[in-house]
Scaffold this motif. Structure first.
Motif, PDB file in Angstrom:
ATOM      1  N   VAL A   1      -7.963   4.814   5.278  1.00 15.23           N
ATOM      2  CA  VAL A   1      -8.829   3.807   5.897  1.00 15.23           C
ATOM      3  C   VAL A   1      -8.355   3.558   7.324  1.00 15.23           C
ATOM      4  O   VAL A   1      -7.181   3.259   7.554  1.00 15.23           O
ATOM      5  CB  VAL A   1      -8.801   2.484   5.111  1.00 15.23           C
ATOM      6  CG1 VAL A   1      -9.542   1.391   5.880  1.00 15.23           C
ATOM      7  CG2 VAL A   1      -9.432   2.676   3.742  1.00 15.23           C
ATOM      8  N   TYR A   2      -9.282   3.687   8.268  1.00 18.15           N
ATOM      9  CA  TYR A   2      -8.992   3.470   9.686  1.00 18.15           C
ATOM     10  C   TYR A   2      -9.590   2.130  10.099  1.00 18.15           C
ATOM     11  O   TYR A   2     -10.806   1.970  10.124  1.00 18.15           O
ATOM     12  CB  TYR A   2      -9.596   4.610  10.501  1.00 18.15           C
ATOM     13  CG  TYR A   2      -9.406   4.508  11.991  1.00 18.15           C
ATOM     14  CD1 TYR A   2      -8.144   4.573  12.553  1.00 18.15           C
ATOM     15  CD2 TYR A   2     -10.503   4.385  12.840  1.00 18.15           C
ATOM     16  CE1 TYR A   2      -7.972   4.515  13.934  1.00 18.15           C
ATOM     17  CE2 TYR A   2     -10.350   4.319  14.217  1.00 18.15           C
ATOM     18  CZ  TYR A   2      -9.077   4.385  14.759  1.00 18.15           C
ATOM     19  OH  TYR A   2      -8.912   4.321  16.115  1.00 18.15           O
ATOM     20  N   PHE A   3      -8.724   1.169  10.393  1.00 21.02           N
ATOM     21  CA  PHE A   3      -9.174  -0.159  10.789  1.00 21.02           C
ATOM     22  C   PHE A   3      -9.444  -0.188  12.292  1.00 21.02           C
ATOM     23  O   PHE A   3      -8.559   0.103  13.088  1.00 21.02           O
ATOM     24  CB  PHE A   3      -8.110  -1.196  10.423  1.00 21.02           C
ATOM     25  CG  PHE A   3      -8.424  -2.598  10.889  1.00 21.02           C
ATOM     26  CD1 PHE A   3      -9.680  -3.155  10.691  1.00 21.02           C
ATOM     27  CD2 PHE A   3      -7.462  -3.368  11.521  1.00 21.02           C
ATOM     28  CE1 PHE A   3      -9.976  -4.448  11.122  1.00 21.02           C
ATOM     29  CE2 PHE A   3      -7.734  -4.665  11.949  1.00 21.02           C
ATOM     30  CZ  PHE A   3      -9.002  -5.196  11.752  1.00 21.02           C
TER      31      PHE A   3
ATOM     32  N   LEU B   1      -4.856   1.740   5.874  1.00 16.30           N
ATOM     33  CA  LEU B   1      -4.545   1.828   4.449  1.00 16.30           C
ATOM     34  C   LEU B   1      -4.710   3.264   3.966  1.00 16.30           C
ATOM     35  O   LEU B   1      -5.442   4.050   4.562  1.00 16.30           O
ATOM     36  CB  LEU B   1      -5.471   0.918   3.633  1.00 16.30           C
ATOM     37  CG  LEU B   1      -5.370  -0.589   3.886  1.00 16.30           C
ATOM     38  CD1 LEU B   1      -6.499  -1.307   3.160  1.00 16.30           C
ATOM     39  CD2 LEU B   1      -4.019  -1.123   3.433  1.00 16.30           C
ATOM     40  N   ARG B   2      -4.053   3.573   2.854  1.00 11.01           N
ATOM     41  CA  ARG B   2      -4.186   4.884   2.232  1.00 11.01           C
ATOM     42  C   ARG B   2      -4.498   4.724   0.752  1.00 11.01           C
ATOM     43  O   ARG B   2      -3.999   3.796   0.104  1.00 11.01           O
ATOM     44  CB  ARG B   2      -2.889   5.688   2.365  1.00 11.01           C
ATOM     45  CG  ARG B   2      -2.569   6.168   3.777  1.00 11.01           C
ATOM     46  CD  ARG B   2      -1.198   6.801   3.774  1.00 11.01           C
ATOM     47  NE  ARG B   2      -0.797   7.317   5.066  1.00 11.01           N
ATOM     48  CZ  ARG B   2      -0.803   8.606   5.404  1.00 11.01           C
ATOM     49  NH1 ARG B   2      -1.215   9.503   4.534  1.00 11.01           N
ATOM     50  NH2 ARG B   2      -0.394   8.992   6.592  1.00 11.01           N
TER      51      ARG B   2
ATOM     52  N   PHE C   1     -10.271  -6.088   3.548  1.00  9.55           N
ATOM     53  CA  PHE C   1     -10.809  -5.135   2.585  1.00  9.55           C
ATOM     54  C   PHE C   1      -9.685  -4.219   2.096  1.00  9.55           C
ATOM     55  O   PHE C   1      -8.812  -3.825   2.862  1.00  9.55           O
ATOM     56  CB  PHE C   1     -11.901  -4.275   3.226  1.00  9.55           C
ATOM     57  CG  PHE C   1     -13.263  -4.906   3.251  1.00  9.55           C
ATOM     58  CD1 PHE C   1     -13.441  -6.175   3.737  1.00  9.55           C
ATOM     59  CD2 PHE C   1     -14.366  -4.200   2.806  1.00  9.55           C
ATOM     60  CE1 PHE C   1     -14.700  -6.763   3.778  1.00  9.55           C
ATOM     61  CE2 PHE C   1     -15.638  -4.766   2.839  1.00  9.55           C
ATOM     62  CZ  PHE C   1     -15.802  -6.047   3.325  1.00  9.55           C
ATOM     63  N   ASP C   2      -9.711  -3.854   0.809  1.00  7.36           N
ATOM     64  CA  ASP C   2      -8.783  -2.842   0.319  1.00  7.36           C
ATOM     65  C   ASP C   2      -9.489  -1.484   0.328  1.00  7.36           C
ATOM     66  O   ASP C   2     -10.651  -1.381   0.738  1.00  7.36           O
ATOM     67  CB  ASP C   2      -8.240  -3.190  -1.072  1.00  7.36           C
ATOM     68  CG  ASP C   2      -9.339  -3.339  -2.121  1.00  7.36           C
ATOM     69  OD1 ASP C   2     -10.439  -2.781  -1.928  1.00  7.36           O
ATOM     70  OD2 ASP C   2      -9.095  -4.020  -3.145  1.00  7.36           O
TER      71      ASP C   2
ATOM     72  N   ASN D   1       0.818  -1.208   0.000  1.00  6.97           N
ATOM     73  CA  ASN D   1       0.000   0.000   0.000  1.00  6.97           C
ATOM     74  C   ASN D   1       0.856   1.265   0.000  1.00  6.97           C
ATOM     75  O   ASN D   1       0.612   2.194  -0.770  1.00  6.97           O
ATOM     76  CB  ASN D   1      -0.922  -0.016   1.222  1.00  6.97           C
ATOM     77  CG  ASN D   1      -1.806   1.210   1.307  1.00  6.97           C
ATOM     78  OD1 ASN D   1      -1.568   2.097   2.113  1.00  6.97           O
ATOM     79  ND2 ASN D   1      -2.826   1.285   0.479  1.00  6.97           N
ATOM     80  N   ILE D   2       1.878   1.301   0.832  1.00  6.03           N
ATOM     81  CA  ILE D   2       2.701   2.506   0.930  1.00  6.03           C
ATOM     82  C   ILE D   2       3.585   2.675  -0.299  1.00  6.03           C
ATOM     83  O   ILE D   2       3.731   3.785  -0.831  1.00  6.03           O
ATOM     84  CB  ILE D   2       3.560   2.468   2.206  1.00  6.03           C
ATOM     85  CG1 ILE D   2       2.668   2.487   3.458  1.00  6.03           C
ATOM     86  CG2 ILE D   2       4.529   3.657   2.237  1.00  6.03           C
ATOM     87  CD1 ILE D   2       1.795   3.711   3.594  1.00  6.03           C
TER      88      ILE D   2
END
Length: 322
Positions: free
Chosen positions: A247-249, A136-137, A170-171, A64-65
């Protein structure tokens, strides 16, 4: 947190079933061994990650990064807080492709803010951001934040609304389809005393640490909140991006989200440190003195917020001078 409904895992799962999302399907991109990457040698953004027992999330996090659109002008600094899960082997594989991944292992258990301070010391970027392994970003997340700091020179910190997730499989696109988004308030002294708006993946100017100091390592969960309060006290300014690109899990085992979190206790501690200093002097005045200052009679209901009293006065002035 920052939503109009009380979002639960049950509500999340019901929405996922309603949308029929198949998040277990294979969505892997180009294999690591086939990727081509060249860094520009410029460091616009330094992303700092604290690592402890993060093996479950690490590969997805690294993908992701490194997919950030300006990663060729950025760096990822991973501070290993003596994790027992042997993540260094996987990180080394990514470093062969991405030389701008910096890895430092500490040979004893340290807290998240100790790790962040180590990352700050190593950072070469003009802008800093924290990156949690289980969050995630969107691919343009770094770019959006850095562009805002480039454009708005008055701003020292940028932050944004974020998307909620209850499933780490989830993405970003899947989570966006779910539609659960925060509505964090803009940062003012009054708002920040009530809600830590920049808590999820903000970006800030690296020079702030020379002007305001590092993160307070006596905190275990709310050290970022204490830092933002300290920034505000020192006249630093915050700018909100409304687009939710993070995205904040809601991790049941996370430092700030687990049932054992010290977040609430430490937030109160931070409020005790800065609350009186950041509270407007008008809010500590007597009712009669406050009324005299804004030119009204002190006859409003005790249940009416002072904000409403001032707004009513402004509306009256508008009508008077039309």
């Amino acid at each position: 947190m920052g939503t109009r409904i009380r979002l639960t895992k049950e509500i999340w799962e019901a929405r996922a079933a309603e949308l029929g999302l198949d998040v277990r399907s294979d969505k892997r991109g180009v294999p690591l061994s086939e990727r081509k990457f060249q860094h520009t040698g410029q460091y616009e953004v330094s992303a700092i990650a604290s690592l402890y027992k993060g093996r479950r999330y690490l590969e997805k996090f690294l993908d992701n990064i490194t997919a950030q659109t300006i990663f060729d002008r950025s760096e990822l600094i991973i501070i290993d807080a003596n994790s027992p899960e042997g993540e260094s082997e996987l990180i080394a594989q990514y470093q062969k492709v991405y030389p701008n991944i910096v890895y430092k292992r500490v040979n004893h258990r340290i807290g998240i803010y100790d790790a962040w301070n180590d990352g700050v010391a190593l950072a070469r970027g003009r802008y800093l951001t924290n990156t949690n392994l289980d969050d995630l970003r969107r691919s343009d997340s770094f770019a959006l934040q850095a562009a805002a700091l480039d454009k708005f020179q008055f701003a020292d910190v940028v932050y944004q609304d974020f998307l909620y997730s209850f499933d780490s499989d989830f993405d970003v696109e899947d989570v966006a389809k779910m539609g659960f988004k925060s509505e964090v308030p803009i940062v003012t002294a009054n708002n920040l005393l009530r809600f830590n708006s920049p808590h999820n993946a903000p970006m800030w100017r690296a020079r702030l640490h020379g002007e305001v100091g590092l993160f307070d390592t006596s905190f275990k969960s709310a050290g970022d909140y204490e830092f933002w309060l300290r920034c505000l006290l020192n006249g630093k300014r915050f700018y909100k991006l409304n687009a939710p690109h993070v995205v904040y899990f809601q991790n049941p085992e996370g430092i700030s989200t687990s049932p054992q979190s010290r977040g609430i206790v430490e937030a109160r501690q931070a409020l005790n440190m800065y609350g009186r200093k950041l509270t407007s002097r008008y809010l500590s005045k007597s009712r009669s003195d406050f009324a005299a200052d804004i030119g009204v009679e002190p006859e409003w209901s005790w249940e009416t917020p002072l904000y409403n009293v001032v707004q009513d006065k402004l509306v009256g002035l508008n009508r008077q001078f039309r």
